[in-house]
Scaffold this active site. Sequence first.
Site, short mmCIF file in Angstrom:
data_model
loop_
_atom_site.label_atom_id
_atom_site.label_comp_id
_atom_site.label_asym_id
_atom_site.label_seq_id
_atom_site.Cartn_x
_atom_site.Cartn_y
_atom_site.Cartn_z
N SER A 141 0.94 -1.21 -0.01
CA SER A 141 -0.02 -0.08 -0.07
C SER A 141 0.90 1.23 0.12
O SER A 141 2.23 1.14 0.56
CB SER A 141 -0.86 0.04 1.33
N TYR A 154 -2.46 -0.45 10.45
CA TYR A 154 -2.27 -0.75 8.90
C TYR A 154 -0.88 -0.35 8.55
O TYR A 154 -0.12 -1.00 7.77
CB TYR A 154 -3.17 0.03 8.29
#
Length: 282
Positions: A141, A154
């Site tokens: 990501s 995250y």
Amino acid sequence: MNNKTAIVTGTSSGFGLSTSVELARKGFTVIAAMRNCNKSSELLQRARKYGVESKIIVHELDVTNEGSIKAFQTWINEEFRRVDVLINNAGYAGAGFVEEVSMDEYRQQFETNVFGVFAVTKAILPLMRMQKQGCIINISSISGKVAFPGLSPYAASKHAIEGWSESLRLEMQTFGVKVVLIEPGSYKTNIWSTGKQVAEESLKSHSPYQDYMQSIEKYIAEGENSFGDPEDVARKIAKIATMGNPDFRYPIGRGVKATILLKNFLPWGLWEKIILSKLFIK
């Protein structure tokens, strides 16, 4: 492509679902792994739409469960002579401010996003090493390169995948196995809604971080209209899966390359001011 096999984890929705169908359309036999096979209806319906349902094999796999991974490994070794592509996609996005995120919630985030990737990869690596060919595509990501306040579980998990993938890429080069990172920005998937911890504590009225988290949520909501189509990421992954010598990193999404470049070259003090000003934090 008719004899090539791809494994995709986390295929009941999002990037995993779209990628499975796209790979099947490219001629791959796709093992679509998911924790709950009862959630395969959307995947199979999409595959049926393109006439590739016969190319997709749904199989149970819980990437956080050692027994499930072992059973999956045994099945792969018995039923398939080779695995050409492994796409580690299973994951969710945990959020909240560090003070309010419990250690159990951090561990759960890492069990899925980090240790799950490690374990599944270790289960498939022997096949790829022995066949002297293969491609491992890890779905990272922009959060693996650029951290954001309120998203530490995250961001930490994706930073871990970035570093681990660098080591793995260097280890496997001499064995003919390629390792690739996909670094998407914001896309229209349900990664947040399926998270076990999505800033609930930091949004409560008694939280000292409530205003801060609301500013973050407002910023994200205002940008939702510009979120990308997951099909674009699926097409990119399928293209990489057919390359003989792919690059290591593929940032994808609106503004992703520019954001990573700025973060790498701007002094931290200036970068910090830019991020906080976007959130209306002084």
